[in-house]
Design an enzyme around this catalytic site. Structure first.
Site, PDB file in Angstrom:
ATOM      1  N   ASP A 176      -0.267  -7.011   3.830  1.00 18.53           N
ATOM      2  CA  ASP A 176      -0.500  -5.983   4.826  1.00 18.53           C
ATOM      3  C   ASP A 176      -1.555  -4.984   4.348  1.00 18.53           C
ATOM      4  O   ASP A 176      -1.556  -4.577   3.181  1.00 18.53           O
ATOM      5  CB  ASP A 176       0.826  -5.250   5.094  1.00 18.53           C
ATOM      6  CG  ASP A 176       0.709  -4.161   6.130  1.00 18.53           C
ATOM      7  OD1 ASP A 176       0.408  -4.486   7.286  1.00 18.53           O
ATOM      8  OD2 ASP A 176       0.908  -2.975   5.772  1.00 18.53           O
ATOM      9  N   GLU A 203      -4.540  -9.167   5.524  1.00 15.96           N
ATOM     10  CA  GLU A 203      -4.878  -8.465   6.758  1.00 15.96           C
ATOM     11  C   GLU A 203      -6.017  -7.506   6.428  1.00 15.96           C
ATOM     12  O   GLU A 203      -5.792  -6.339   6.103  1.00 15.96           O
ATOM     13  CB  GLU A 203      -3.676  -7.701   7.316  1.00 15.96           C
ATOM     14  CG  GLU A 203      -3.984  -7.036   8.658  1.00 15.96           C
ATOM     15  CD  GLU A 203      -3.233  -5.728   8.880  1.00 15.96           C
ATOM     16  OE1 GLU A 203      -3.151  -5.314  10.044  1.00 15.96           O
ATOM     17  OE2 GLU A 203      -2.760  -5.120   7.905  1.00 15.96           O
ATOM     18  N   ASN A 231       0.808  -1.218   0.000  1.00 11.10           N
ATOM     19  CA  ASN A 231       0.000   0.000   0.000  1.00 11.10           C
ATOM     20  C   ASN A 231       0.842   1.269   0.000  1.00 11.10           C
ATOM     21  O   ASN A 231       0.513   2.235  -0.669  1.00 11.10           O
ATOM     22  CB  ASN A 231      -0.922   0.016   1.226  1.00 11.10           C
ATOM     23  CG  ASN A 231      -1.786   1.259   1.280  1.00 11.10           C
ATOM     24  OD1 ASN A 231      -2.741   1.388   0.534  1.00 11.10           O
ATOM     25  ND2 ASN A 231      -1.438   2.191   2.155  1.00 11.10           N
ATOM     26  N   ASP A 285       1.360   6.844  -1.121  1.00 12.59           N
ATOM     27  CA  ASP A 285       0.386   5.780  -1.347  1.00 12.59           C
ATOM     28  C   ASP A 285       0.521   5.269  -2.780  1.00 12.59           C
ATOM     29  O   ASP A 285       0.266   6.011  -3.744  1.00 12.59           O
ATOM     30  CB  ASP A 285      -1.011   6.359  -1.099  1.00 12.59           C
ATOM     31  CG  ASP A 285      -2.098   5.323  -1.121  1.00 12.59           C
ATOM     32  OD1 ASP A 285      -2.031   4.394  -0.318  1.00 12.59           O
ATOM     33  OD2 ASP A 285      -3.014   5.462  -1.942  1.00 12.59           O
TER      34      ASP A 285
END
Length: 449
Positions: free
Chosen positions: A200, A232, A115, A169
């Protein structure tokens, strides 16, 4: 599905006095983990982190291809020498750990951060925002370099769900980024030796990139690699369902998700007075609704203080290590908090062994009320199944229940509870499977043949 060990916790290299040697330290534990019955390890992010203000756990990725091979860009000194290793060790030490784990029949999963990045080499002007940002990445590996177009907002309009912590990002629909991610995943599997990934913060980017990783075919040493993945997805059951559907409706290798709804239910079991065991029979958790995609757990590196399970944590471990799903044990619970209890009937080690030897087949709830819960695993192949009895009262409780075991003597395989607990008696079923089962105060018993 086996049992997974989360082989790290927050700041573990410093806490264990293993800075720059964590991979070597893990290698000394492999034999014991194999003997206990564990089947896989989940490692922390292996790439070189930004390490701004000191060494970090790797969730601030700077160089995806530097696993401890090139001098840190800040040229920190370790014992007077330019720093090359990550906080966990060198690339060769990581490769050696993975080889040793495979020699112990343990799979190894990498923590993959897709991310966000951090620690750019210089600022660039972003014409969309009309300001300067730290987005120019020229890492020492010279692989997967990035500039401002690789981060949102960029010329590639992306409906990005969420940013993380103010870090740049990643814009995944930029072909430069998606190609970089896919090539890095391939390198980690085929060259470094990983067997899968923990993804993640998957709420922060489109699920299609995970699906793309799992659509690809991989080989290592001329043999195909069956890729494992778990996301996650820190959310409720409906959101996780939607995320899993968006990946698995087309994926060649299906992806799982951590069962956060179950984890919070188990915390209530352990820490909330008056918790009703009827709740454990309800849906709304992955192990009930889609058990083949559920990775169950009790605590992990992101929980601290009272957010952790504080009381009677073995009740939660007894639950996840007898039920369906892919249970994950937290390193700190097993080693640092002394819950492994090798050779004892009331430790995680015994439950891991029982999971591997007996916990197969479907799940049947044989009895449940506010204080007593009885579940049967029906068995499959070499795993004959088990009866699990959980008692949430202050005294011993028993119940006559019907099971799928006819004319069978069921022995206590694992047990624990409040105070000194004597070994429970075996129970014998009649021809219709009826038998008397009992559990100690705030405790559990696992019965099996």
């Amino acid at each position: 599905m086996g049992v997974l060990m989360q082989a790290f916790y927050w700041d573990c290299p410093r806490e264990e006095a293993q800075e720059y040697t964590w991979w070597k330290f893990l290698a000394t534990k492999l034999g014991g983990l194999e003997q206990a019955g564990f089947t896989a390890l989940w490692l922390p992010p292996a790439g070189k982190a930004a390490n701004i203000g000191g060494m970090s756990m790797g969730y601030d990725v700077y160089d995806y291809y530097d696993l401890g091979k090139y001098p840190q860009k800040a040229l920190r000194k370790v014992n007077g020498v330019d720093e090359v290793k990550t906080w966990f060790g060198s690339e060769e030490e990581l490769r050696a750990l993975i080889r040793a784990a495979h020699g112990c029949s343990l799979k190894v999963y990498a923590d993959l951060v897709l991310n966000h990045n951090n620690g750019a080499d210089q600022q660039e002007f972003n014409p969309i925002l009309q300001n300067y940002r730290w987005t120019k990445f020229t890492p020492q590996s010279n692989r997967f370099t990035r500039d401002w177009t690789c981060f949102n907002p960029s010329p590639y309009t992306e409906n990005d769900p969420a940013a993380f912590g103010g870090m740049p990002d990643l814009c995944h629909i930029n072909p430069r980024v998606s190609t970089g991610i896919l090539n890095h995943a391939k390198w980690m599997i085929e060259e470094i030796g990983f067997d899968g990934f923990r993804y993640d913060f998957v709420k922060g980017f489109g699920a299609w990139i995970v699906r793309a990783i799992h659509d690809r075919q991989y080989t290592r040493g001329g043999q195909p690699v069956s890729l494992f993945g778990v996301g996650e997805c820190w959310a409720g059951d409906d959101f996780i369902d939607s995320w899993l559907d968006s990946v698995n409706n087309w994926a060649v290798h299906r992806v799982g998700a951590f069962d956060f709804p179950l984890r919070y239910r188990l915390k209530d079991l352990c820490d909330t007075y008056g918790f009703s065991l009827r709740t454990l029979a309800d849906g709304g958790v992955l192990i009930k609704d889609r058990p083949h995609e559920a990775v169950s757990f009790v605590d992990n590196h992101d929980f601290s203080g009272n957010d952790c399970v504080v009381n009677d944590k073995m009740l939660a471990y007894a639950y996840i290590l007898t039920h369906e799903g892919y249970p994950c044990v937290f390193w700190k619970d097993y080693f640092n908090y002394g819950l492994a209890r090798p050779g004892e009937p009331d430790g995680i080690e015994r439950l891991v062994k029982v999971h591997e030897s007996h916990a197969g087949g479907g799940t049947a709830i044989r009895y449940v009320d506010d204080l007593l819960y009885v579940m049967e695993r029906t068995g499959i192949a070499s795993q004959p199944g088990l009866l699990f009895v959980l008692n949430n009262s202050g005294g011993s409780l028993g119940r006559r229940v019907q099971s799928g075991f006819g004319n069978t003597t069921l022995k206590p395989l694992a047990w624990g509870g409040k105070g000194a607990i004597p070994q429970p008696a075996a129970t014998t079923t009649d021809s219709d499977g009826w038998c008397q089962v009992e559990a100690p105060p705030r405790g559990y018993v696992v019965y099996g043949v």
